[in-house]
Design a protein around this motif. Structure first.
Motif, mmCIF file in Angstrom:
data_model
loop_
_atom_site.group_PDB
_atom_site.id
_atom_site.type_symbol
_atom_site.label_atom_id
_atom_site.label_comp_id
_atom_site.label_asym_id
_atom_site.label_seq_id
_atom_site.Cartn_x
_atom_site.Cartn_y
_atom_site.Cartn_z
ATOM 1 N N THR A 32 5.156 38.560 9.817
ATOM 2 C CA THR A 32 6.210 37.618 10.215
ATOM 3 C C THR A 32 6.381 37.550 11.724
ATOM 4 O O THR A 32 6.389 36.462 12.322
ATOM 5 N N TYR A 33 6.526 38.708 12.350
ATOM 6 C CA TYR A 33 6.846 38.706 13.775
ATOM 7 C C TYR A 33 5.615 38.419 14.632
ATOM 8 O O TYR A 33 5.746 37.895 15.745
ATOM 9 N N SER A 34 4.439 38.686 14.103
ATOM 10 C CA SER A 34 3.224 38.244 14.781
ATOM 11 C C SER A 34 3.104 36.727 14.692
ATOM 12 O O SER A 34 2.772 36.052 15.673
ATOM 13 N N ALA A 35 3.391 36.180 13.517
ATOM 14 C CA ALA A 35 3.263 34.738 13.304
ATOM 15 C C ALA A 35 4.259 33.946 14.149
ATOM 16 O O ALA A 35 3.911 32.912 14.730
ATOM 17 N N VAL A 36 5.496 34.424 14.226
ATOM 18 C CA VAL A 36 6.479 33.677 15.009
ATOM 19 C C VAL A 36 6.191 33.801 16.502
ATOM 20 O O VAL A 36 6.444 32.862 17.277
ATOM 21 N N ALA A 37 5.622 34.926 16.919
ATOM 22 C CA ALA A 37 5.213 35.060 18.317
ATOM 23 C C ALA A 37 4.129 34.035 18.651
ATOM 24 O O ALA A 37 4.167 33.390 19.706
ATOM 25 N N ARG A 38 3.185 33.852 17.722
ATOM 26 C CA ARG A 38 2.122 32.876 17.943
ATOM 27 C C ARG A 38 2.662 31.454 17.913
ATOM 28 O O ARG A 38 2.269 30.607 18.715
ATOM 29 N N ALA B 54 5.857 47.746 13.624
ATOM 30 C CA ALA B 54 5.224 47.751 12.307
ATOM 31 C C ALA B 54 3.782 48.233 12.382
ATOM 32 O O ALA B 54 3.320 49.003 11.527
ATOM 33 N N TYR B 55 3.067 47.807 13.407
ATOM 34 C CA TYR B 55 1.659 48.213 13.555
ATOM 35 C C TYR B 55 1.543 49.720 13.758
ATOM 36 O O TYR B 55 0.685 50.379 13.152
ATOM 37 N N PHE C 244 -2.054 42.628 1.597
ATOM 38 C CA PHE C 244 -0.977 42.308 2.531
ATOM 39 C C PHE C 244 -1.191 42.981 3.879
ATOM 40 O O PHE C 244 -0.857 42.420 4.929
ATOM 41 N N CYS C 245 -1.746 44.164 3.867
ATOM 42 C CA CYS C 245 -2.019 44.832 5.134
ATOM 43 C C CYS C 245 -3.070 44.067 5.927
ATOM 44 O O CYS C 245 -2.944 43.884 7.138
ATOM 45 N N CYS C 246 -4.104 43.603 5.256
ATOM 46 C CA CYS C 246 -5.133 42.783 5.902
ATOM 47 C C CYS C 246 -4.510 41.516 6.479
ATOM 48 O O CYS C 246 -4.821 41.102 7.604
ATOM 49 N N TYR C 247 -3.619 40.909 5.736
ATOM 50 C CA TYR C 247 -2.904 39.695 6.154
ATOM 51 C C TYR C 247 -2.125 39.940 7.441
ATOM 52 O O TYR C 247 -2.234 39.182 8.415
ATOM 53 N N GLY C 248 -1.351 41.016 7.457
ATOM 54 C CA GLY C 248 -0.545 41.321 8.633
ATOM 55 C C GLY C 248 -1.379 41.724 9.836
ATOM 56 O O GLY C 248 -1.110 41.294 10.968
#
Length: 418
Positions: free
Chosen positions: A65-71, A85-86, A123-127
């Protein structure tokens, strides 16, 4: 022509940036030394339970989520949550002996459920893939290959140990060392069976994102990207040929040969699958595959609207089972979120106004009922009268920023209103 008003998109933007994202930034993290991670449960008064185990699904969903919104916003400040999270994933969930990630850990990081549940690996791969792309785009010169290599490690592990070369698709689980196991069950709500729609749907979602982000991070990703693309295309076809049933609903639980083991219909999964299938085919830029599945995707969305949507109240119902005798009318938060994505996508594919009407009704339901205007974020579940089911936690191992956050981002991205 865009049939949605500026007020509609402004309302979505307001919900994302002034409710969903700040809520989880404020309440989800345990920063206690030694316990760093995300709380496994948060009650409806926003009080966390710091003692229970924590899942890789929850942690990966925050990472995405927070990676996607940053992008999306090109705002690196959102990466602070993603970084957290990472670090938790790499320090507490990653199995340094066998590869992959544990299903859940205790607050101190000791494995709680150590098996390799394929849903969690996906899901981990996704994130991880989204995080790698975000770091690459927003932090000039900073290392991002490590995160993408972790994502590729998971892809290779799934292809080696979880993929079924005979009948296609992916099994539910493997033991800690990736050997076969009889303990396949995903959650207490699920069946202990070899294959499920839910796991394969989210492997498809993860592979779509991996395929999309690989060239962002690696300039020479052509070969491995082709492998991911082949696996993704095969899974799209399995989803349509094996998982989708003649009634235009997705089957839920299967044996190894894709024989259906349950008559349960999940309306939320149906509408979610409709847009995720189309996203996968579009990301692959495979015109033949798009032609193969286009009518099917529209049909799935149409049947979900006709049979699963409460047109009077404007919300998605939960499931149907027992030969159609039992209908669960619970208004579950993620069903409502995915209905927005599915109906919006169907409108973009067809131009049919009935999807605009459904999408607008659904958003009104969310704003007026699903959102908790007192304590923030969304109620996990409401009964058919719109009353909160207080036994359901506000947040935790299954409920995070992912479904509703993604819905807001997806509609803003597609409309260009971010």
């Amino acid at each position: 022509m865009n049939n949605f008003s500026p007020d509609f998109y402004n309302s979505i933007k307001d919900e994302l940036f002034n409710d969903i994202l700040p809520y989880w930034q404020k309440y989800s993290r345990d920063t206690t030394s030694g316990n760093e991670g995300f709380f496994g449960a948060i009650d409806n008064n926003n009080v966390p339970d710091a003692k229970i185990q924590r899942s890789i699904v929850m942690t990966s969903r925050f990472l995405w989520t927070y990676s996607a919104v940053a992008r999306l916003t090109k705002d690196a400040r959102f990466l602070e949550m993603a970084d957290f999270a990472y670090d938790v994933i790499t320090n507490k969930y990653w199995d340094k002996t066998n590869g992959g990630v544990y299903w859940s850990v205790m607050p101190d990081g000791k494995p709680a459920v150590s098996k390799k549940q394929i849903y969690g690996e996906a899901f981990c791969c996704y994130g991880l893939s989204e995080y790698a792309a975000a770091v690459k785009e927003l932090r000039e010169g900073e290392e991002c290959e490590e995160a993408m290599n972790f994502a590729l490690d998971l892809f290779n592990l799934l292809e080696t140990y979880a993929y079924d070369p005979e009948d296609g698709g992916y099994v539910e689980a493997r033991a800690i060392d990736w050997k076969e196991t009889d303990d396949m069950i995903l959650s207490p709500k699920d069946m202990n069976c070899p294959k499920s729609m839910n796991t394969n749907l989210h492997v498809m979602e993860a592979y779509t994102n991996l395929y999309r982000t690989l060239p962002v991070v690696f300039s020479d990703a052509k070969s491995i990207r082709a492998e991911v693309g082949d696996a993704l295309a095969a899974l799209v076809r399995v989803s349509v040929d094996k998982i989708l049933q003649p009634n235009a609903h997705l089957g839920m639980f299967f044996d190894m040969n894709w024989n259906l083991l349950s008559d349960e219909i999940s309306y939320g999964h149906d509408i979610e699958a409709s847009w995720l299938l189309w996203e996968a085919a579009c990301e692959l830029n495979d015109e033949e595959l798009k032609e193969e599945i286009r009518d099917t995707v529209i049909k799935v969305a149409e049947v979900a609207l006709d049979e699963g949507f409460d047109h009077k109240n404007g919300c998605m119902e939960n499931f149907l089972c027992d030969g159609g005798k039992k209908r669960d009318r619970t208004r579950v938060w993620w069903n409502q979120a995915e209905a927005m994505n599915g109906f919006y996508n169907a409108w973009q594919m067809t131009g049919d106004e009935k999807y605009v009407e459904a999408c607008l009704k659904q958003w009104d339901w969310i704003k007026n009922h699903q959102v908790d205007k007192t304590n923030g974020e969304w109620w996990a579940s409401l009964d058919e009268n719109g009353e909160p089911i207080l036994a359901e936690s506000r947040g935790g191992n299954w409920k995070t920023s992912y479904h509703n956050g993604r819905t807001c981002m997806e509609l803003l991205r597609r409309s260009g209103n971010f």
